[in-house]
Design an enzyme around this catalytic site. Structure first.
Site, mmCIF file in Angstrom:
data_model
loop_
_atom_site.group_PDB
_atom_site.id
_atom_site.type_symbol
_atom_site.label_atom_id
_atom_site.label_comp_id
_atom_site.label_asym_id
_atom_site.label_seq_id
_atom_site.Cartn_x
_atom_site.Cartn_y
_atom_site.Cartn_z
ATOM 1 N N GLY A 171 0.609 -4.857 1.098
ATOM 2 C CA GLY A 171 -0.604 -4.881 0.278
ATOM 3 C C GLY A 171 -0.378 -5.515 -1.088
ATOM 4 C CD GLU A 183 1.658 -5.564 5.919
ATOM 5 O OE1 GLU A 183 2.396 -6.534 6.218
ATOM 6 O OE2 GLU A 183 0.914 -5.571 4.927
ATOM 7 C CB ALA A 193 -0.883 -0.022 1.240
ATOM 8 C CD GLU A 233 -2.473 -7.398 3.140
ATOM 9 O OE1 GLU A 233 -2.111 -6.236 2.874
ATOM 10 O OE2 GLU A 233 -3.130 -7.678 4.153
HETATM 11 N N1 CO8 Z 1 4.668 3.165 -0.527
HETATM 12 C C1 CO8 Z 1 5.080 4.331 -1.055
HETATM 13 N N2 CO8 Z 1 6.212 4.467 -1.735
HETATM 14 C C2 CO8 Z 1 6.994 3.373 -1.868
HETATM 15 C C3 CO8 Z 1 6.642 2.127 -1.343
HETATM 16 C C4 CO8 Z 1 5.399 2.032 -0.648
HETATM 17 N N3 CO8 Z 1 4.934 0.877 -0.149
HETATM 18 N N4 CO8 Z 1 7.596 1.235 -1.658
HETATM 19 C C5 CO8 Z 1 8.524 1.898 -2.346
HETATM 20 N N5 CO8 Z 1 8.184 3.197 -2.485
HETATM 21 C C6 CO8 Z 1 8.927 4.248 -3.166
HETATM 22 C C7 CO8 Z 1 10.119 4.686 -2.356
HETATM 23 O O1 CO8 Z 1 9.744 5.595 -1.343
HETATM 24 C C8 CO8 Z 1 11.003 5.308 -3.403
HETATM 25 O O2 CO8 Z 1 10.507 6.603 -3.690
HETATM 26 P P1 CO8 Z 1 11.559 7.857 -3.823
HETATM 27 O O3 CO8 Z 1 12.373 7.502 -5.040
HETATM 28 O O4 CO8 Z 1 10.639 9.011 -4.019
HETATM 29 O O5 CO8 Z 1 12.339 7.864 -2.575
HETATM 30 C C9 CO8 Z 1 10.731 4.434 -4.637
HETATM 31 O O6 CO8 Z 1 9.501 3.764 -4.365
HETATM 32 C C10 CO8 Z 1 11.811 3.400 -4.864
HETATM 33 O O7 CO8 Z 1 11.969 2.653 -3.661
HETATM 34 P P2 CO8 Z 1 13.416 2.448 -2.946
HETATM 35 O O8 CO8 Z 1 14.312 3.574 -3.247
HETATM 36 O O9 CO8 Z 1 13.135 2.145 -1.502
HETATM 37 O O10 CO8 Z 1 13.896 1.144 -3.721
HETATM 38 P P3 CO8 Z 1 14.879 0.003 -3.173
HETATM 39 O O11 CO8 Z 1 15.181 -0.843 -4.342
HETATM 40 O O12 CO8 Z 1 15.983 0.604 -2.396
HETATM 41 O O13 CO8 Z 1 13.987 -0.836 -2.108
HETATM 42 C C11 CO8 Z 1 12.013 -1.978 -1.311
HETATM 43 C C12 CO8 Z 1 12.863 -1.564 -2.528
HETATM 44 C C13 CO8 Z 1 12.790 -2.961 -0.421
HETATM 45 C C14 CO8 Z 1 10.749 -2.646 -1.835
HETATM 46 C C15 CO8 Z 1 11.657 -0.722 -0.478
HETATM 47 O O14 CO8 Z 1 11.113 0.259 -1.355
HETATM 48 C C16 CO8 Z 1 10.643 -0.962 0.600
HETATM 49 O O15 CO8 Z 1 10.973 -1.499 1.649
HETATM 50 N N6 CO8 Z 1 9.373 -0.533 0.404
HETATM 51 C C17 CO8 Z 1 8.329 -0.619 1.382
HETATM 52 C C18 CO8 Z 1 7.815 -2.035 1.505
HETATM 53 C C19 CO8 Z 1 6.746 -2.107 2.546
HETATM 54 O O16 CO8 Z 1 6.952 -1.858 3.726
HETATM 55 N N7 CO8 Z 1 5.524 -2.455 2.099
HETATM 56 C C20 CO8 Z 1 4.421 -2.589 2.984
HETATM 57 C C21 CO8 Z 1 3.655 -1.328 2.994
HETATM 58 S S1 CO8 Z 1 2.433 -1.343 4.266
HETATM 59 C C22 CO8 Z 1 1.162 -2.131 3.565
HETATM 60 O O17 CO8 Z 1 1.165 -2.531 2.440
HETATM 61 C C23 CO8 Z 1 0.013 -2.294 4.462
HETATM 62 C C24 CO8 Z 1 -1.104 -3.016 3.787
HETATM 63 C C25 CO8 Z 1 -2.301 -2.793 4.633
HETATM 64 C C26 CO8 Z 1 -3.495 -3.060 3.826
HETATM 65 C C27 CO8 Z 1 -3.576 -2.136 2.714
HETATM 66 C C28 CO8 Z 1 -3.487 -0.727 3.221
HETATM 67 C C29 CO8 Z 1 -3.663 0.287 2.140
#
Ligand code: CO8
Length: 261
Positions: A111, A134, A67, A114
């Protein structure tokens, strides 16, 4: 045809609708506008006479990294509860009657994992990165992850993954039965999903719809109730033209020409 900002809709094979998430800069983070577009596209594909099955996919790098964390960072309880935040994600499972195959490559986190698990058939590549991270953000899965992951791979493994936030690979997902198949490469995964969808689309739409309905019944019912329901639907298909067409074709050694009635 409708144009979208966050997704691309195409027809790679006759009868197959393909929805590709297209927010590469955010690794396909599932912001609300993307989910709204996805629901709109699925609704159109579901009601199209030409389409028999649907594939959803992301890119090689990310199916969806979750998400949108930036969008929900400042959300309050009353806003989340009051707007039923995340509820519209369920459209995929509740409203769409045609089969959905997820072709999942790269990151499928939170998400994203999911959403993949909501699909009717999950294909991935061995290198896909699944996870429910999460807990690391001070929260828990909110789009069915605690329920669907547990049903698919068992309580102990699901508990370990959800409480540690550890990732798991596409290879593991297939070994555990979460994914129907793990392909060697992302390309093979997407092509495999499209060719399975093409095969499904070649059958009677009425039989395919009934097949999806009865399998899904098993997710919320005991065996007895589920088998009773299956038998009712099975009996009802003797009222369809396609059952007569299919069985007559077998008996006369000809190819069935489905009426979809
Ligand atoms: N949300 C918003 N932006 C994101 C997300 C995300 N989930 N994932 C990545 N991005 C963005 C980054 O902020 C970054 O943006 P910017 O260039 O502006 O800084 C861009 O995408 C590229 O990401 P990274 O630079 O971090 O890329 P890496 O290759 O270094 O890392 C990863 C990749 C490991 C996937 C890393 O981006 C990461 O850890 N992302 C978050 C993963 C995460 O925690 N996901 C769970 C989110 S919580 C959730 O889904 C809850 C679900 C609940 C039900 C649904 C609710 C709506």
């Amino acid at each position: 045809s409708t144009t979208y900002e966050h997704i691309i809709v195409s027809t790679p094979k006759p009868g197959v609708g393909l929805v590709t998430f297209n927010r590469p800069k955010a690794l396909n983070a599932l912001c609300s506008p993307l989910i709204v577009e996805l629901n709109g596209a699925l609704k159109d594909l579901d009601s199209s006479k030409e389409i028999g099955a649907i594939v959803i996919t992301g890119s090689e790098r990310a199916f969806a990294a979750g998400a949108d964390i930036k969008e929900m960072k400042d959300l309050t309880f009353s806003a989340a509860y009051g707007t039923d935040f995340i509820e519209m994600w369920s459209d995929l499972t509740v409203r769409v009657k045609k089969p959905i195959i997820a072709a999942v490559n790269g990151y499928a986190l939170g998400g994203g994992c999911e959403l993949a698990m909501m699909a009717d058939i999950l294909y991935c590549s061995t290198g896909t990165t699944f996870g429910q991270p999460e807990i690391k953000l001070g929260t828990i899965p909110g789009a069915g992850g605690s329920q669907r992951l547990t049903k698919a791979i068992g309580k102990s493994r699901a508990m370990e993954l959800i409480l540690t936030g550890n990732n798991f690979s596409g290879k593991q997902a297939a070994e555990w039965g979460l994914a129907a198949k793990a392909f060697e490469t992302p390309d093979e995964c997407l092509n495999g999903a499209i060719s399975t969808a093409e095969k499904i689309a070649s059958y009677s739409k009425i039989a395919v719809k009934a097949g999806k309905e009865v399998v899904n019944k098993s997710q919320d019912q005991g065996i007895k109730e589920g088998v009773d329901f299956e038998r009712r639907v099975f009996h009802s298909l003797f009222g369809s033209k396609d059952q007569k067409i299919g069985m007559t074709a077998f008996a006369t050694k000809t190819k069935p020409e489905w009426s979809h009635e």
